[in-house]
Scaffold this motif. Structure first.
Motif, mmCIF file in Angstrom:
data_model
loop_
_atom_site.group_PDB
_atom_site.id
_atom_site.type_symbol
_atom_site.label_atom_id
_atom_site.label_comp_id
_atom_site.label_asym_id
_atom_site.label_seq_id
_atom_site.Cartn_x
_atom_site.Cartn_y
_atom_site.Cartn_z
ATOM 1 N N ALA A 168 0.830 -1.210 0.000
ATOM 2 C CA ALA A 168 0.000 0.000 0.000
ATOM 3 C C ALA A 168 0.862 1.256 0.000
ATOM 4 N N ALA A 169 1.996 1.220 0.701
ATOM 5 C CA ALA A 169 2.884 2.387 0.729
ATOM 6 C C ALA A 169 3.496 2.637 -0.646
ATOM 7 N N ARG A 170 3.834 1.569 -1.366
ATOM 8 C CA ARG A 170 4.361 1.748 -2.718
ATOM 9 C C ARG A 170 3.316 2.376 -3.635
ATOM 10 N N ARG A 171 2.044 2.117 -3.368
ATOM 11 C CA ARG A 171 0.965 2.698 -4.170
ATOM 12 C C ARG A 171 0.460 4.020 -3.601
ATOM 13 N N GLU B 31 -2.661 9.369 -0.801
ATOM 14 C CA GLU B 31 -3.536 9.823 -1.885
ATOM 15 C C GLU B 31 -4.808 8.978 -1.916
ATOM 16 N N PRO B 32 -5.611 9.033 -0.861
ATOM 17 C CA PRO B 32 -6.806 8.174 -0.810
ATOM 18 C C PRO B 32 -7.802 8.475 -1.918
ATOM 19 N N GLY B 33 -7.798 9.703 -2.435
ATOM 20 C CA GLY B 33 -8.733 10.051 -3.497
ATOM 21 C C GLY B 33 -8.538 9.247 -4.765
ATOM 22 N N LEU B 34 -7.330 8.707 -4.971
ATOM 23 C CA LEU B 34 -7.055 7.894 -6.151
ATOM 24 C C LEU B 34 -7.422 6.426 -5.951
ATOM 25 N N HIS B 35 -7.843 6.073 -4.743
ATOM 26 C CA HIS B 35 -8.101 4.665 -4.427
ATOM 27 C C HIS B 35 -9.435 4.499 -3.695
ATOM 28 N N LEU B 36 -10.395 5.356 -3.988
ATOM 29 C CA LEU B 36 -11.651 5.344 -3.231
ATOM 30 C C LEU B 36 -12.396 4.019 -3.361
ATOM 31 N N ALA C 149 -10.459 10.721 6.208
ATOM 32 C CA ALA C 149 -9.442 11.748 5.958
ATOM 33 C C ALA C 149 -9.654 12.395 4.602
ATOM 34 N N HIS C 150 -10.005 11.595 3.606
ATOM 35 C CA HIS C 150 -10.277 12.156 2.279
ATOM 36 C C HIS C 150 -11.475 13.100 2.338
ATOM 37 N N TRP C 151 -12.542 12.673 3.003
ATOM 38 C CA TRP C 151 -13.722 13.535 3.130
ATOM 39 C C TRP C 151 -13.372 14.818 3.876
ATOM 40 N N TRP C 152 -12.584 14.675 4.927
ATOM 41 C CA TRP C 152 -12.255 15.826 5.766
ATOM 42 C C TRP C 152 -11.460 16.873 4.999
ATOM 43 N N THR C 153 -10.535 16.428 4.209
ATOM 44 C CA THR C 153 -9.672 17.365 3.476
ATOM 45 C C THR C 153 -10.319 17.896 2.203
#
Length: 427
Positions: A251-254, A259-264, A329-333
């Motif tokens: 997951a760290a490599r990705r 960048e949670p927005g790219l993996h929703l 975190a994605h929603w919050w930001t």
């Protein structure tokens, strides 16, 4: 840069030194927020081991007495926390290791230098963990993960994504086989209900919570700490317990948490599926514990079928928790401009501050727990119950939140993090 390139550079006398620790502006919200919430779950899940005067159940984990509020607390912890928080810790630990390695290499350090930092960090974590286990809390997991990170960092941190996926599959097979073989064997013999041994000693005895003599308690904690660190960790390597660790590497490599927005899509499936599997896997043990499901004591024991089911599905729950935090975190930001933060913004900053200083806060829990609760200290653990102990644990966590937030406002790192970084980076 490949390993060969790094070696050639070093042999030519042009050694690229490792860069320093991560700076505040480089940090992503999700990993720190997840670590801060993880510490709340850890401190609550550890409460049962400090109830040294309570009568414990067949597994030796949770007490079996108390009011309806105590039974509710026990039910929730067995379903959602017990054997579910450690996989969460392992994932975040592996994620942080890979982050550190990639950051060093991207900054121009050689792969060998980056791995050297990880190796020194792992060795010092073993020292810190054993010291913590001996002096305060026998169930320390810092030394345990220090051993795992020492081995896994050496074997896997420089491997590519394809190799990681293969080894993740191998670890998953190991985990399922080690869980399934005893269950299937007992099922074929018609002895599934008797798998395991009832009457396990309470976990508080291995913690020496009820020992009035501090030196005697110290010896017991040292023995338990050595077992957890140097027997438990190698067993995890054999039994596939490193699966979640490698998932953190992948997951760290990705950059899934940065960048949670790219993996929703992945995060939503993982959160819903992981938490559902984890809670359903813990539900039979919870129902049996409160008497709603009648099963033999052996099935509820530490090697029993219900505990094996709870353990294996706990990995899914731990990953699901991380995914849920990433979605938040994605929603919050991305809430949109003009919305006031208020208390919510302060709370997010404060919990994230705990995550940035997770090792200091983890050790601080024991500084407040053990001397107050153990029989060799004030002995308050004799008078608390499952429900009141949860309230005490939440209070302890809130104290660390306040302390971490104060350090964040002052622009200071946690004290243990500061020492560990100097030792690992040799600065």
């Amino acid at each position: 840069m490949t390993t060969t390139d790094a070696d050639n550079t070093e042999s030519a006398g042009k050694v690229r030194l490792p860069r320093g620790a991560v700076r505040s502006g480089e940090r992503a919200l999700t990993p720190d927020l997840a670590r801060g919430l993880m510490l709340l779950l850890i401190v609550v899940s550890n409460t049962a081991f400090h109830l040294w005067a309570a009568r414990h159940g067949p597994s030796g984990w949770q007490p079996v007495d108390g009011s309806w509020a105590d039974r509710a607390a026990q039910f929730v912890m067995i379903t959602a926390l017990d054997l579910r928080v450690y996989p969460l810790f392992a994932f975040l630990f592996g994620y942080g290791m890979m982050q550190l390695y990639l950051r060093q290499v991207e900054a121009g350090a050689s792969e060998r230098a980056a791995v050297g930092i990880l190796r020194r960090r792992s060795l010092w974590l073993i020292v810190i963990g054993l010291s913590h286990a001996t002096l305060l809390m026998a169930g320390d997991i810092v030394g345990y993960y220090g051993v795992l990170s020492l081995v896994l960092g050496w074997l896997f941190v420089r491997r590519g994504e394809r190799a990681l996926k293969w080894w993740i599959g191998i670890a998953a097979v190991q985990l399922v086989l080690f869980a399934a073989v005893p269950v299937v064997t007992a099922l074929l013999r018609g002895e599934l209900g008797s798998l395991g041994e009832s009457g396990a000693e309470p976990g508080s005895e291995a913690y020496a919570s009820g020992e009035e003599n501090f030196l005697a308690a110290l010896g017991t904690r040292l023995t338990t700490g050595l077992f957890v660190t140097f027997v438990g960790a190698p067993f995890a390597l054999v039994g596939g317990g490193y699966l979640v660790f490698l998932l953190g590497f992948w997951a760290a490599r990705r950059r899934v948490l940065e960048e949670p927005g790219l993996h929703l899509g992945l995060l939503r499936r993982t959160a819903v599926g992981g938490i559902a599997v984890g809670w359903l896997g813990g539900l039979p043990a919870a129902l049996a514990h409160v008497g709603a499901l009648k099963v033999p004591d052996e099935a509820q024991s530490e090697e029993g079928a219900l505990t094996i089911l709870r353990d294996v599905t706990g990995n899914a729950a731990g990953i699901g928790y991380v995914a849920a935090v990433a979605l938040f975190a994605h929603w919050w930001t991305h809430r949109g401009p003009g919305r006031p933060s208020g208390w919510g913004g302060t709370a997010v900053v404060a919990v994230s501050a705990v995550g940035k200083r997770s090792l200091s806060c983890y050790l601080a829990h024991s500084l407040m727990f053990s001397p107050l609760l153990a029989a060799w200290g004030l002995g308050l653990g004799e008078h608390l119950t499952s429900a009141t102990m949860v309230l005490f644990a939440v209070g302890v966590w809130l104290v660390t939140v306040a302390g971490a937030y104060a350090l964040e406002r002052a622009g200071r790192r946690g004290p243990v993090e500061t020492v560990l970084r100097r030792l690992a980076y040799r600065t």
